[in-house]
Motif scaffolding. Structure first.
Motif, PDB file in Angstrom:
ATOM      1  N   THR A   1     -25.456  30.918 -42.604  1.00 20.41           N
ATOM      2  CA  THR A   1     -24.948  30.847 -43.976  1.00 20.41           C
ATOM      3  C   THR A   1     -24.503  29.781 -44.487  1.00 20.41           C
ATOM      4  O   THR A   1     -24.567  29.477 -45.549  1.00 20.41           O
ATOM      5  N   MET A   2     -24.060  28.622 -43.706  1.00 25.29           N
ATOM      6  CA  MET A   2     -23.685  27.456 -43.995  1.00 25.29           C
ATOM      7  C   MET A   2     -23.808  26.432 -43.026  1.00 25.29           C
ATOM      8  O   MET A   2     -23.514  26.964 -41.691  1.00 25.29           O
ATOM      9  N   VAL A   3     -23.708  25.365 -43.266  1.00 23.63           N
ATOM     10  CA  VAL A   3     -23.957  24.209 -42.363  1.00 23.63           C
ATOM     11  C   VAL A   3     -22.855  22.942 -42.632  1.00 23.63           C
ATOM     12  O   VAL A   3     -22.807  22.750 -43.793  1.00 23.63           O
ATOM     13  N   SER A   4     -22.286  22.245 -41.768  1.00 21.30           N
ATOM     14  CA  SER A   4     -21.415  20.999 -41.962  1.00 21.30           C
ATOM     15  C   SER A   4     -22.591  19.856 -41.807  1.00 21.30           C
ATOM     16  O   SER A   4     -23.080  19.548 -40.636  1.00 21.30           O
ATOM     17  N   VAL A   5     -22.556  19.058 -42.826  1.00 21.83           N
ATOM     18  CA  VAL A   5     -23.492  18.029 -42.689  1.00 21.83           C
ATOM     19  C   VAL A   5     -22.534  16.623 -43.336  1.00 21.83           C
ATOM     20  O   VAL A   5     -21.767  16.658 -43.940  1.00 21.83           O
ATOM     21  N   GLY A   6     -23.438  15.428 -42.711  1.00 22.51           N
ATOM     22  CA  GLY A   6     -23.123  14.068 -43.218  1.00 22.51           C
ATOM     23  C   GLY A   6     -21.505  13.672 -42.609  1.00 22.51           C
ATOM     24  O   GLY A   6     -21.188  12.515 -43.175  1.00 22.51           O
ATOM     25  N   ILE A   7     -21.160  14.432 -41.749  1.00 23.17           N
ATOM     26  CA  ILE A   7     -19.779  13.889 -41.163  1.00 23.17           C
ATOM     27  C   ILE A   7     -19.767  12.390 -40.405  1.00 23.17           C
ATOM     28  O   ILE A   7     -19.028  11.944 -40.468  1.00 23.17           O
ATOM     29  N   PHE A   8     -20.904  12.067 -39.491  1.00 21.37           N
ATOM     30  CA  PHE A   8     -20.931  10.723 -39.103  1.00 21.37           C
ATOM     31  C   PHE A   8     -22.001   9.995 -39.660  1.00 21.37           C
ATOM     32  O   PHE A   8     -22.611   9.333 -38.951  1.00 21.37           O
ATOM     33  N   SER A   9     -22.110  10.082 -41.069  1.00 19.62           N
ATOM     34  CA  SER A   9     -23.417   9.296 -41.709  1.00 19.62           C
ATOM     35  C   SER A   9     -23.114   8.329 -42.447  1.00 19.62           C
ATOM     36  O   SER A   9     -23.940   7.816 -43.308  1.00 19.62           O
ATOM     37  N   TRP A  10     -21.962   7.401 -42.227  1.00 17.63           N
ATOM     38  CA  TRP A  10     -21.438   6.274 -43.341  1.00 17.63           C
ATOM     39  C   TRP A  10     -22.597   5.469 -43.049  1.00 17.63           C
ATOM     40  O   TRP A  10     -23.262   4.741 -44.216  1.00 17.63           O
ATOM     41  N   ALA A  11     -22.904   4.992 -41.800  1.00 16.86           N
ATOM     42  CA  ALA A  11     -23.886   3.982 -41.745  1.00 16.86           C
ATOM     43  C   ALA A  11     -25.259   4.022 -42.346  1.00 16.86           C
ATOM     44  O   ALA A  11     -26.118   3.230 -42.622  1.00 16.86           O
ATOM     45  N   LEU A  12     -25.674   5.339 -42.221  1.00 20.08           N
ATOM     46  CA  LEU A  12     -26.984   5.741 -42.868  1.00 20.08           C
ATOM     47  C   LEU A  12     -26.933   5.735 -44.498  1.00 20.08           C
ATOM     48  O   LEU A  12     -27.798   5.401 -45.320  1.00 20.08           O
ATOM     49  N   LEU A  13     -25.636   6.232 -44.985  1.00 23.27           N
ATOM     50  CA  LEU A  13     -25.567   6.281 -46.603  1.00 23.27           C
ATOM     51  C   LEU A  13     -25.187   5.102 -47.213  1.00 23.27           C
ATOM     52  O   LEU A  13     -25.553   4.864 -48.312  1.00 23.27           O
ATOM     53  N   GLU A  14     -24.580   4.058 -46.184  1.00 20.64           N
ATOM     54  CA  GLU A  14     -24.226   2.814 -46.842  1.00 20.64           C
ATOM     55  C   GLU A  14     -24.671   1.613 -45.752  1.00 20.64           C
ATOM     56  O   GLU A  14     -23.873   1.107 -45.047  1.00 20.64           O
ATOM     57  N   PRO A  15     -26.326   1.627 -45.634  1.00 16.15           N
ATOM     58  CA  PRO A  15     -26.500   0.630 -44.460  1.00 16.15           C
ATOM     59  C   PRO A  15     -26.104  -0.846 -44.647  1.00 16.15           C
ATOM     60  O   PRO A  15     -25.992  -1.518 -43.567  1.00 16.15           O
TER      61      PRO A  15
END
Length: 691
Positions: A59-73
């Motif tokens: 019903t729910m997932v947690s996303v983006g927690i370790f993604s800073w390098a991909l979101l702001e390369p």
């Protein structure tokens, strides 16, 4: 640059006052799912992931927690396309998102530009990039960069239809809480100036006349870095408060950005309340700042009864949220990868673990993680979708658990019903854990574990309580370790007893105030009046040494680690030391005060003997024994507008029978239940009681 203002009023702990008890937006069922890290996989895998999530009942997932390098390369250059597509895909498939701010892992380019944002240990070593959580929380460049990426995410996704809640950072305090760099030194001085007002007040609070440590100016004060021998304990205690409050200041800054840009969506960060896993965070203070209390819990497989520690962590999590429903945001489907030995969970254990958290207040069961990683440090950590794929025991148990969680959807929002309370304070634990205490064998966490296990074996559900909080709802309150006790805490415990409560206090409690200064007069300081006694001297035992204590009826108990020279000042002696230096003196006392009773235990009782003592205290509190329940069969109740739910969790290898006070429907099987509920070996049953 932080000015210390937000973190000022933390020179002592404070009772909880929860900011809110929100629920994930748009989630009308219990949460079931886990951390989803699709950036580790080709996009061609995403469709398969979502199809399998639907099969499992996610019903729910947690996303983006370790993604800073991909979101702001690159600095100021953002790539949100992959996250746009992911959130849209989740929404199309009816799966809610717990969206992380990725501020636990700044990118490599950030550290290249700002190497001073890496934390420095007490020994003066600057830690390197390449792990996670390598952050100096006082660093101005980190704070600005974290606020900037949080603002970008909030503006873009604040009203996304998949968004259920915001997940700031990750596991504050793990693995680094305190940094000892020059930026932290400057921030610490500002915090002291705001907290104390003058350097003279700091000198008084820290007792700097001892060993000639007196300061003439704030600029002379540094963090308590490595010293030739024991450093000033009051300074060390304040630095732990400062480090905790600085992390919390950064959380609040991100939270407030999200509240402004994404109104109506709750904000949280994942706690780690298990006393064996995080000792650097004062969760009483953090519970006031989150909209939903969430927790990560992992079994410590050291040979002990792991389900008892699990229940304790769940009770503690519920308590820092003032009893409101909370959310288990991470646990493991099977083995972890970071202990010396990482055994798999036994068949059925995953469901028992998950539903124990639900019984004790969680509105769901989430895991780390959805798909098991092929690379990186956690590739051998279990997941909902393991390396073995869907033709595996873990997957089949995940699918069954998803169905079970769905069958329990009606209990969403109900509250766990507690029987007794245990007083616990992280700041007292910090103070007691510093150097040069009377015995290194006395461990506050061990005493908390021991008292909790004894109450658990009496089938009593425990709320944890701050020492200054309202205790009037509980017939019995235990205090396993409260070395640091304020005068306000002493008055609170006295009022609790005078008004009819039963109190049990263990040794080395009430000794110092919030500055680690010994209360004036004999021990136990702030607790002298409520206990009706004084302690002339501590007499810790040598390693392996034991003593006997006896009662007038000839009964005998066994103890170790600690003894004291106790003088009753109104209290009655119940057990007496039979040998050791304190032979002939009181070992366990009972003080009748007002309408209630206060017990004092001046030694460490063996587990079976601690149970004997608690049996007497339960009699005083008029708590009836529950001898009809087998050992290691938990019975816990949740109640609310939708009804009353009785959980029976069988941790044994034998079938069990649990008495029911009324008829009901067992939700996992659909069968009617009455009289005595059959709970198969290793199974869980949940009865919605009639009426």
């Amino acid at each position: 640059m932080p000015d210390g203002s937000e973190v000022a009023q933390t020179a002592k702990s404070a009772p909880p006052a929860v900011a809110g008890a929100a629920a994930p937006k748009g989630l009308t069922r219990l949460a079931f799912g886990g951390d989803y890290n699709p950036e580790q996989w080709p996009e061609s895998v995403w469709q398969e992931d979502v199809a399998l999530m639907r099969e499992a009942g996610v019903t729910m997932v947690s996303v983006g927690i370790f993604s800073w390098a991909l979101l702001e390369p690159e600095p100021g250059v953002h790539d949100f396309g992959w996250l746009d597509r992911l959130l849209d895909l989740l929404h199309e498939n009816g799966i809610r998102a717990d969206l992380g701010t990725p501020t636990v892992c700044p990118p490599a380019w950030f550290y290249k530009a700002h190497p001073d944002a890496l934390p420095v240990t007490r020994e003066g070593v600057r830690l390197g990039f390449g792990s996670r959580g390598a952050i100096c929380h006082s660093n101005a460049d980190y704070r600005e960069a974290a606020a900037a990426i949080t603002t970008q995410l909030a503006e873009r996704y604040g009203s996304h239809p998949a968004l259920a809640m915001w997940h700031v950072h990750n596991e504050y305090g793990v693995p680094v809480s305190a940094c000892y760099c020059d930026s932290c030194a400057a921030h610490f001085r500002r915090w002291l100036a705001t907290t104390y007002g003058s350097v003279e007040a700091v000198n008084e609070a820290w007792g700097t006349a001892f060993w000639g440590q007196r300061y003439a100016d704030f600029d002379q004060i540094d963090p308590p870095r490595l010293t030739p021998t024991a450093a000033n304990p009051a300074q060390q205690l304040d630095y732990r408060r400062f480090a905790d409050a600085t992390m919390r200041e950064n959380f609040v800054r991100e939270r407030d950005i999200l509240h402004r840009q994404s109104p109506g969506v709750p904000v949280t960060t994942n706690f780690m309340t298990a006393l064996s896993q995080c000792d650097s965070v004062d969760y009483w203070a953090w519970g006031r700042e989150v909209d939903i209390v969430t927790n990560d819990h992992y079994l410590i497989t050291d040979g002990r009864r792991t389900h008892v520690n699990l229940a304790m962590a769940a009770d503690l999590t519920r308590s820092v949220g003032d009893g409101a429903p909370w959310l288990l945001l991470e646990h493991s489907t099977s083995g972890v990868n970071w202990q010396p030995r990482n055994p798999a969970k036994a068949p059925g254990q995953m469901a028992r673990n998950s539903l124990t958290h639900v019984a004790r207040g969680s509105d769901g069961a989430m895991f780390f993680q959805w798909r098991q990683s092929r690379r990186g440090a956690e590739k051998f950590h279990s997941a909902m979708l393991p390396h073995a794929g869907t033709d595996s025991r873990v997957w089949r148990e995940v699918v069954q658990l998803g169905a079970d969680v769905e069958a329990l959807r009606s209990l969403q929002g109900t509250r766990t019903v507690a029987d007794v309370a245990m007083v616990w304070d992280w700041q007292s634990w910090w103070a007691q854990s510093l150097e040069w205490r009377p015995s290194e064998d006395h461990d506050a966490r061990e005493r908390a574990d021991a008292f909790y296990e004894a109450l658990y074996d009496r089938h009593l559900t425990v709320d944890f309580a701050h020492p200054e909080s309202d205790l009037s709802a509980y017939p019995l309150v235990v205090v396993p370790a409260l070395y640091l006790a304020t005068e306000a805490a002493g008055r609170n415990l006295r009022a609790y007893v005078e008004n009819g409560g039963t109190l049990v206090v263990s040794y080395f409690s009430g000794i110092v105030d919030e500055h680690d200064a010994v209360h004036e007069g004999p021990y136990p300081g702030a607790l002298r009046d409520v206990l009706g006694l004084t302690v002339e001297e501590f007499s810790p035992l040598l390693e392996g040494e034991k003593v006997r204590i006896t009662a007038e009826d000839g009964s005998e108990l066994s103890a170790d680690v600690w003894t004291e020279f106790v003088t009753p000042r109104g209290a009655d002696t119940v057990w007496t030391y039979a040998d050791g230096l304190a032979a002939g003196g009181p070992a366990v006392t009972r003080n009748r005060l007002g309408k209630g009773t206060a017990w004092y235990v001046s030694t460490r009782l063996a587990p079976r003997d601690l149970d004997v003592l608690l049996g007497w205290a339960c009699d005083d509190a008029r708590i009836a024994p529950r001898a009809d329940l087998p050992r290691d069969v938990e019975v816990v109740t949740r109640s609310g507008e939708s009804g009353t739910y009785l959980f029976a969790i069988n941790h044994t290898a034998s079938d069990a029978k649990v008495p029911l006070e009324s008829h009901g429907t067992e939700l996992l099987t659909g069968e009617r239940a009455a009289g005595r509920l059959a709970v198969p070996a290793g199974a869980v049953r949940v009865v919605r009681l009639d009426g």
